[in-house]
Design an enzyme around this catalytic site. Structure first.
Site, mmCIF file in Angstrom:
data_model
loop_
_atom_site.group_PDB
_atom_site.id
_atom_site.type_symbol
_atom_site.label_atom_id
_atom_site.label_comp_id
_atom_site.label_asym_id
_atom_site.label_seq_id
_atom_site.Cartn_x
_atom_site.Cartn_y
_atom_site.Cartn_z
ATOM 1 N N ARG A 133 39.070 30.401 33.915
ATOM 2 C CA ARG A 133 39.654 31.021 35.129
ATOM 3 C C ARG A 133 40.483 30.012 35.919
ATOM 4 O O ARG A 133 40.487 30.027 37.149
ATOM 5 C CB ARG A 133 38.564 31.599 36.042
ATOM 6 C CG ARG A 133 37.633 32.567 35.408
ATOM 7 C CD ARG A 133 38.298 33.885 35.027
ATOM 8 N NE ARG A 133 37.350 34.634 34.223
ATOM 9 C CZ ARG A 133 37.221 34.478 32.902
ATOM 10 N NH1 ARG A 133 38.025 33.674 32.232
ATOM 11 N NH2 ARG A 133 36.324 35.149 32.232
ATOM 12 N N SER A 180 33.829 40.188 39.001
ATOM 13 C CA SER A 180 32.878 39.097 39.262
ATOM 14 C C SER A 180 33.351 38.269 40.448
ATOM 15 O O SER A 180 34.476 37.777 40.457
ATOM 16 C CB SER A 180 32.756 38.199 38.032
ATOM 17 O OG SER A 180 32.131 38.923 36.996
ATOM 18 N N GLU A 194 35.128 33.078 42.316
ATOM 19 C CA GLU A 194 36.232 33.285 41.374
ATOM 20 C C GLU A 194 37.346 34.044 42.084
ATOM 21 O O GLU A 194 38.531 33.859 41.805
ATOM 22 C CB GLU A 194 35.719 34.093 40.176
ATOM 23 C CG GLU A 194 36.806 34.471 39.198
ATOM 24 C CD GLU A 194 36.272 35.263 38.000
ATOM 25 O OE1 GLU A 194 35.172 34.945 37.506
ATOM 26 O OE2 GLU A 194 36.966 36.198 37.568
HETATM 27 C C1 LIG Z 1 36.172 46.182 37.781
HETATM 28 C C2 LIG Z 1 36.764 44.823 37.559
HETATM 29 C C3 LIG Z 1 36.491 44.160 36.383
HETATM 30 C C4 LIG Z 1 37.050 42.884 36.165
HETATM 31 N N1 LIG Z 1 36.758 42.254 34.981
HETATM 32 C C5 LIG Z 1 37.307 41.057 34.743
HETATM 33 C C6 LIG Z 1 37.045 40.366 33.506
HETATM 34 O O1 LIG Z 1 36.324 40.879 32.639
HETATM 35 N N2 LIG Z 1 37.594 39.160 33.312
HETATM 36 C C7 LIG Z 1 38.394 38.572 34.251
HETATM 37 O O2 LIG Z 1 38.892 37.453 34.026
HETATM 38 N N3 LIG Z 1 38.656 39.187 35.426
HETATM 39 C C8 LIG Z 1 38.140 40.403 35.692
HETATM 40 N N4 LIG Z 1 38.402 41.028 36.878
HETATM 41 C C9 LIG Z 1 39.208 40.340 37.898
HETATM 42 C C10 LIG Z 1 40.708 40.669 37.838
HETATM 43 O O3 LIG Z 1 40.931 41.965 37.322
HETATM 44 C C11 LIG Z 1 41.478 39.650 36.994
HETATM 45 O O4 LIG Z 1 41.369 38.348 37.518
HETATM 46 C C12 LIG Z 1 42.958 40.045 36.911
HETATM 47 O O5 LIG Z 1 43.606 39.279 35.928
HETATM 48 C C13 LIG Z 1 43.681 39.851 38.252
HETATM 49 O O6 LIG Z 1 44.954 40.451 38.156
HETATM 50 P P1 LIG Z 1 45.660 41.019 39.453
HETATM 51 O O7 LIG Z 1 47.026 41.410 39.080
HETATM 52 O O8 LIG Z 1 44.834 42.081 40.075
HETATM 53 O O9 LIG Z 1 45.649 39.724 40.358
HETATM 54 P P2 LIG Z 1 45.603 39.604 41.942
HETATM 55 O O10 LIG Z 1 44.218 39.844 42.425
HETATM 56 O O11 LIG Z 1 46.677 40.412 42.540
HETATM 57 O O12 LIG Z 1 45.924 38.049 42.085
HETATM 58 C C14 LIG Z 1 44.986 37.093 41.610
HETATM 59 C C15 LIG Z 1 45.615 35.709 41.717
HETATM 60 O O13 LIG Z 1 46.705 35.637 40.810
HETATM 61 C C16 LIG Z 1 47.904 35.326 41.496
HETATM 62 N N5 LIG Z 1 48.972 36.089 40.865
HETATM 63 C C17 LIG Z 1 49.013 37.418 40.625
HETATM 64 N N6 LIG Z 1 50.153 37.746 39.989
HETATM 65 C C18 LIG Z 1 50.852 36.600 39.852
HETATM 66 C C19 LIG Z 1 52.120 36.278 39.289
HETATM 67 N N7 LIG Z 1 52.906 37.216 38.752
HETATM 68 N N8 LIG Z 1 52.529 34.985 39.320
HETATM 69 C C20 LIG Z 1 51.751 34.030 39.871
HETATM 70 N N9 LIG Z 1 50.547 34.269 40.423
HETATM 71 C C21 LIG Z 1 50.111 35.536 40.414
HETATM 72 C C22 LIG Z 1 47.677 35.759 42.936
HETATM 73 O O14 LIG Z 1 48.499 35.029 43.834
HETATM 74 C C23 LIG Z 1 46.201 35.424 43.102
HETATM 75 O O15 LIG Z 1 46.015 34.050 43.375
HETATM 76 C C24 LIG Z 1 37.864 42.293 37.122
HETATM 77 C C25 LIG Z 1 38.144 42.981 38.326
HETATM 78 C C26 LIG Z 1 37.619 44.235 38.519
HETATM 79 C C27 LIG Z 1 37.943 44.971 39.789
#
Ligand SMILES: Cc1cc2nc3c(=O)[nH]c(=O)nc-3n(C[C@H](O)[C@H](O)[C@H](O)COP(=O)(O)OP(=O)(O)OC[C@H]3O[C@@H](n4cnc5c(N)ncnc54)[C@H](O)[C@@H]3O)c2cc1C
Length: 312
Positions: free
Chosen positions: A173, A226, A297
């Protein structure tokens, strides 16, 4: 920062909103407004916005907000929301090309259709490709950067660059620049390489992993997955449950009874401060009980309270 200080923009095709509530852009459904929110029409529109944004205005990126807690006071500066249901997904030279605003599960489904294996883990990660790149999202033995051939990034100077995994120090992560320079940009696209395999098997693996999630995660309630990273050799969920914290609530936020490493926001009633206080309580309790400092995280951004400013 005054409104004028946020910049005057010309020629943009996307949606630009001042004082934009962010709760609807996060899976926790909590948090305050952004001074300025931009949803670009496409990557060139994003570049045009970044080039015009004054250098002293902070720039934050949100994908689908599924790993982000926005504090109640909101975010000063500009927030770019990258999620785009129309983001490009294509096959190019044997690689899957995905724009950063595409939802990660779409990559898993396209890979399966193409008969590639190894992408199924992305099917249940409810974020964007950009978020998966920034977080090195992973689960069930899969990790985003294990499959990245190259990425495109947009720098604060408004220029695009193409980079490879060798340009990054990639961990659990965690994704940083390999040369120690600060993370310098917005991921705008990625080219993924997945092993050739069997489409039926790949589809079955997606089904299997989604069924596991449905059985173990509180997916019907607002949450951010998480909350804590797993400490070396252990599981945050096990420690939180062993500390007797399942069901513990602060305000509208509650430690899930189904999965102790999830904090849920039933009915969307929690303030971000409830969620953050619960994160702090879990952390202190686990530390006191087991001597382990759980590291969040989720990314926490913004101000605790909206400052009252002259001239607004
Ligand atoms: C039900 C559920 C299950 C999940 N299961 C998992 C899992 O199994 N494994 C896991 O790793 N995560 C999991 N997650 C967490 C999350 O979905 C992941 O971390 C996902 O990759 C985040 O993507 P996002 O677009 O929502 O990021 P955001 O929450 O919008 O952003 C997260 C971070 O990434 C940065 N970011 C976003 N987009 C960009 C970009 N284009 N360029 C640069 N920085 C950027 C943001 O600034 C921030 O710091 C889960 C979440 C939920 C709600």
């Amino acid at each position: 920062m005054t409104r004028r200080g946020l910049g005057a923009f010309v020629g943009l095709r996307g949606v630009l909103v001042r004082d934009a509530p962010l709760a609807r852009y996060t899976s926790w459904r909590a948090g305050g407004p952004a001074d300025l929110l931009f949803r670009p029409a496409d990557r060139n529109d994003l570049a045009a916005f970044v080039r015009q944004l004054p250098a002293d205005v902070a720039l934050h990126v949100l994908g689908l907000g599924s790993n982000t807690l926005v504090r109640d006071g909101g975010v000063r500066g500009a927030v770019v929301v990258m999620h785009d249901p129309g983001a490009a997904l294509a096959v190019a030279d044997g690689l899957i090309y995905a724009e950063a605003g595409a939802a990660s599960p779409k990559v898993a489904r396209l890979a399966a259709r193409l008969g590639c294996e190894g992408a199924a883990f992305l099917a249940g990660v409810p974020g964007t490709v950009g978020g998966a790149l920034a977080m090195n999202a992973g689960c069930y033995g899969g990790e985003t950067w294990n499959h990245v051939a190259r990425v495109e990034v947009l720098g604060r100077d408004g220029r695009f660059a193409v980079r490879t995994p060798a340009d990054y120090a990639i961990g659990y992560r965690s994704v940083r620049r390999a040369d120690g320079s600060p993370s310098d940009g917005i991921f705008t696209a990625a080219w993924f390489a997945f092993a050739a395999g069997d489409a039926t098997k790949a589809r079955a693996r997606i089904k299997e992993l989604l069924a596991k999630r449905i059985a173990s995660q509180p997916l019907s309630l607002p949450n951010a997955g998480s909350v804590f990273r797993n400490p070396e050799g252990d599981h945050a969920a096990r420690l939180i449950e062993a500390a007797g914290l399942k069901g513990h609530a602060i305000g509208g936020a509650r430690v899930s009874e189904m999965h102790a490493n999830f904090i849920v926001n039933p009915g969307g009633r929690a303030r971000a401060s409830d969620i953050e206080a619960l994160i702090g309580h879990v952390r202190l309790t686990v530390k006191a009980r087991f001597g382990i400092d759980l590291e969040p995280e989720v990314r926490i951004v913004g101000d605790a309270a909206r400052p009252v400013e002259a001239g607004r």
